[in-house]
Design a protein around this motif. Sequence first.
Motif, PDB file in Angstrom:
ATOM      1  N   ILE A   1       0.835  -1.200   0.000  1.00 50.41           N
ATOM      2  CA  ILE A   1       0.000   0.000   0.000  1.00 50.41           C
ATOM      3  C   ILE A   1       0.872   1.253   0.000  1.00 50.41           C
ATOM      4  O   ILE A   1       0.668   2.172  -0.804  1.00 50.41           O
ATOM      5  CB  ILE A   1      -0.942   0.005   1.217  1.00 50.41           C
ATOM      6  CG1 ILE A   1      -1.872  -1.208   1.181  1.00 50.41           C
ATOM      7  CG2 ILE A   1      -1.753   1.289   1.258  1.00 50.41           C
ATOM      8  CD1 ILE A   1      -2.745  -1.344   2.416  1.00 50.41           C
ATOM      9  N   SER A   2       1.846   1.290   0.901  1.00 46.64           N
ATOM     10  CA  SER A   2       2.724   2.469   0.998  1.00 46.64           C
ATOM     11  C   SER A   2       3.494   2.702  -0.289  1.00 46.64           C
ATOM     12  O   SER A   2       3.617   3.844  -0.762  1.00 46.64           O
ATOM     13  CB  SER A   2       3.701   2.293   2.169  1.00 46.64           C
ATOM     14  OG  SER A   2       3.007   2.213   3.396  1.00 46.64           O
ATOM     15  N   LEU A   3       4.007   1.650  -0.876  1.00 47.50           N
ATOM     16  CA  LEU A   3       4.798   1.804  -2.095  1.00 47.50           C
ATOM     17  C   LEU A   3       3.932   2.246  -3.273  1.00 47.50           C
ATOM     18  O   LEU A   3       4.391   2.986  -4.152  1.00 47.50           O
ATOM     19  CB  LEU A   3       5.519   0.501  -2.419  1.00 47.50           C
ATOM     20  CG  LEU A   3       6.571   0.071  -1.390  1.00 47.50           C
ATOM     21  CD1 LEU A   3       7.211  -1.249  -1.798  1.00 47.50           C
ATOM     22  CD2 LEU A   3       7.640   1.149  -1.217  1.00 47.50           C
ATOM     23  N   THR A   4       2.665   1.825  -3.289  1.00 44.54           N
ATOM     24  CA  THR A   4       1.752   2.287  -4.339  1.00 44.54           C
ATOM     25  C   THR A   4       1.482   3.773  -4.199  1.00 44.54           C
ATOM     26  O   THR A   4       1.504   4.529  -5.187  1.00 44.54           O
ATOM     27  CB  THR A   4       0.421   1.505  -4.267  1.00 44.54           C
ATOM     28  OG1 THR A   4       0.678   0.115  -4.477  1.00 44.54           O
ATOM     29  CG2 THR A   4      -0.551   1.997  -5.331  1.00 44.54           C
ATOM     30  N   VAL A   5       1.237   4.216  -2.969  1.00 44.10           N
ATOM     31  CA  VAL A   5       1.024   5.647  -2.729  1.00 44.10           C
ATOM     32  C   VAL A   5       2.279   6.433  -3.092  1.00 44.10           C
ATOM     33  O   VAL A   5       2.208   7.508  -3.719  1.00 44.10           O
ATOM     34  CB  VAL A   5       0.640   5.896  -1.254  1.00 44.10           C
ATOM     35  CG1 VAL A   5       0.574   7.397  -0.968  1.00 44.10           C
ATOM     36  CG2 VAL A   5      -0.692   5.234  -0.937  1.00 44.10           C
ATOM     37  N   ALA A   6       3.446   5.914  -2.742  1.00 47.54           N
ATOM     38  CA  ALA A   6       4.706   6.594  -3.064  1.00 47.54           C
ATOM     39  C   ALA A   6       4.897   6.723  -4.573  1.00 47.54           C
ATOM     40  O   ALA A   6       5.350   7.765  -5.069  1.00 47.54           O
ATOM     41  CB  ALA A   6       5.886   5.836  -2.452  1.00 47.54           C
TER      42      ALA A   6
END
Length: 203
Positions: A61-66
Amino acid sequence: MTDPHHDAARPAPAPSSPTEAVLTDLRALDGAVYAAVAGTPTPTLDSALRRLSRAADRSKISLTVAALLALRPGRPRQAAVAGVGAVALASVAANLVGKQLVRRPRPDRELARVAVGRQVPMPESASFPSGHTASATAFATAVGVLLPPMAVPLGALAAAVGYSRIHTGVHYPGDVAAGALLGFAAAVASLTAVRTVPPPLPD
């Protein structure tokens, strides 16, 4: 010959120091909260929290947002760099340092009777601290500092990820609390590094 019934009735030995006594009490509270969550039927939440816990594997999730933030130059891209750096630091600290030093066993879901419908695969690594929580908190903190409008939604998401690890039975609350503290520290380190890097020279 010793009487096994008499031995079983003996009280547990007293802690040898005040510090050990406090740790014993904290472990008892930790286990009690875990058992309370496990014993509370929440069929409406079970499926959603199970999916959230799985979606947070490897910080997806975090890497997608990044990745989405990195498409926009300036502050959003800087926030993406700081967030990914914080995730990397938190992951290393949790998985390669914390878990190796503490080696706390995972909770016994069968003993706690965690509902099968909320369970995710039990990781083979040690329980303390929660790597999912550390990474999610690190990303939310780093990005939220540089992009304040994102602080509340990302912070709420990180909190939900942390709780989902308790709800699905793979972590004690203390593991999650320690992971959150580790995530904050990783975010501070990443933000410090990003802010000390000089901006690129114009072409």
